[in-house]
Write an enzyme that holds these catalytic residues in place. Structure first.
Site, PDB file in Angstrom:
ATOM      1  N   ASP A 111       0.755  -1.109   0.044  1.00  0.00           N
ATOM      2  CA  ASP A 111      -0.029  -0.197  -0.109  1.00  0.00           C
ATOM      3  C   ASP A 111       0.742   1.105   0.067  1.00  0.00           C
ATOM      4  O   ASP A 111       1.922   1.149   0.469  1.00  0.00           O
ATOM      5  CB  ASP A 111      -0.858   0.025   1.159  1.00  0.00           C
ATOM      6  CG  ASP A 111      -1.558  -1.214   1.611  1.00  0.00           C
ATOM      7  OD1 ASP A 111      -2.086  -1.596   0.541  1.00  0.00           O
ATOM      8  OD2 ASP A 111      -2.121  -1.381   2.692  1.00  0.00           O
TER       9      ASP A 111
HETATM   10  N1  URA Z   1      -1.093  -5.998   4.139  1.00  0.00           N
HETATM   11  C1  URA Z   1      -1.607  -4.645   4.005  1.00  0.00           C
HETATM   12  O1  URA Z   1      -2.597  -4.567   4.504  1.00  0.00           O
HETATM   13  N2  URA Z   1      -1.078  -3.963   3.227  1.00  0.00           N
HETATM   14  C2  URA Z   1       0.354  -4.001   2.534  1.00  0.00           C
HETATM   15  O2  URA Z   1       0.702  -3.162   1.946  1.00  0.00           O
HETATM   16  C3  URA Z   1       0.763  -5.313   2.473  1.00  0.00           C
HETATM   17  C4  URA Z   1       0.005  -6.256   3.213  1.00  0.00           C
END
Ligand code: URA
Length: 246
Positions: A105
């Protein structure tokens, strides 16, 4: 990137540099269908059509495998319509077009793999491969034993139950707790959604391990090449339906 023609020809395994010079001066080399006889002439293997005696020079594509410690505030995409920074902005002097393996993310930090080897990337990201990824997660509030049990056994999300996870409490602070969560799935915002499902909002999230590879000692924004052995060992670190095919 432009390079001297004799260097290009020797890199492509056509001849030694010295012999390539003769090929050039003898008028046997063309660039974009024009004969080039001047030594020191340059060409770009990505853009120009180079041929010797009329036969195209096929340049073996260098396969590269990169390990990046992604800082928060970067999109894991190759372009962003909203103009936000993207992970490839962090790469300098990498002429190859690489793409990220999976995604983190915008606000997640940590270990991100990038490559131009599509087959390798697909193998790693394939769900049946079940490669473990470890995340350090700072959550608001105190984590109870029940929270740990639920996260470990599986949480019901809107896209189904999560597979069993490994969950460890690392540090208990006044208003928050650091835990580590190891999962082999890679669903959209999975760790954040798992924690939120048990009432623990995520304050900070960082992926620190992918299979047997860690980002230990790497600063945010730093990257390095994986060796071919490391890249192969990553494939082997999964459950891997492909193992016997190699
Ligand atoms: N899980 C998440 O919530 N975000 C990420 O970026 C990777 C794994």
């Amino acid at each position: 990137m432009e390079e001297r023609l004799q260097k290009i020809l020797s890199k492509a395994g056509i001849s030694s540099r010295r012999a390539a010079e003769s090929l050039i001066t003898e008028g046997r080399v063309t660039v974009n269908e024009e004969i080039v006889t001047l030594l020191g002439s340059k060409a770009d293997i990505e853009k120009d059509k180079i041929a010797v005696d009329g036969k195209p020079v096929i340049f073996p594509k260098r396969k590269i495998y990169l390990l990046l410690n992604k800082p928060a505030g970067y999109m894991t995409t190759l372009s962003d319509p909203d103009g936000r920074p993207i992970v490839t902005d962090l790469l300098k002097n990498i002429p190859e077009r690489v793409f990220p393996v999976g995604r983190l993310d915008f606000n997640t930090e940590g270990l991100l793999l990038l490559t131009n080897d599509g087959e390798w990337g697909n193998r790693l990201a394939h769900p049946s491969n079940e490669i473990e990824k470890e995340y350090y997660v700072k959550v608001r509030g105190l984590v109870t034993k029940e929270n740990i049990t639920t996260l470990t056994n599986g949480v019901k999300l809107d896209d189904g139950w999560t597979a069993p996870a490994k969950v460890v409490v690392n540090a208990v602070l006044a208003k928050s707790t650091w835990i580590s969560i190891t999962i082999h799935e890679g669903r959209y915002r999975q760790v954040r959604r798992m924690c939120e499902a048990v009432g623990l909002p995520v304050v900070k999230l960082s992926r620190i391990k992918y299979g047997n590879i860690t980002i230990e000692g790497m600063k945010p924004g730093e990257y390095r090449f994986l060796t071919v052995a490391e890249a192969a060992s990553l494939i082997d670190s999964g459950r891997n339906v492909y193992k016997n095919k190699r």
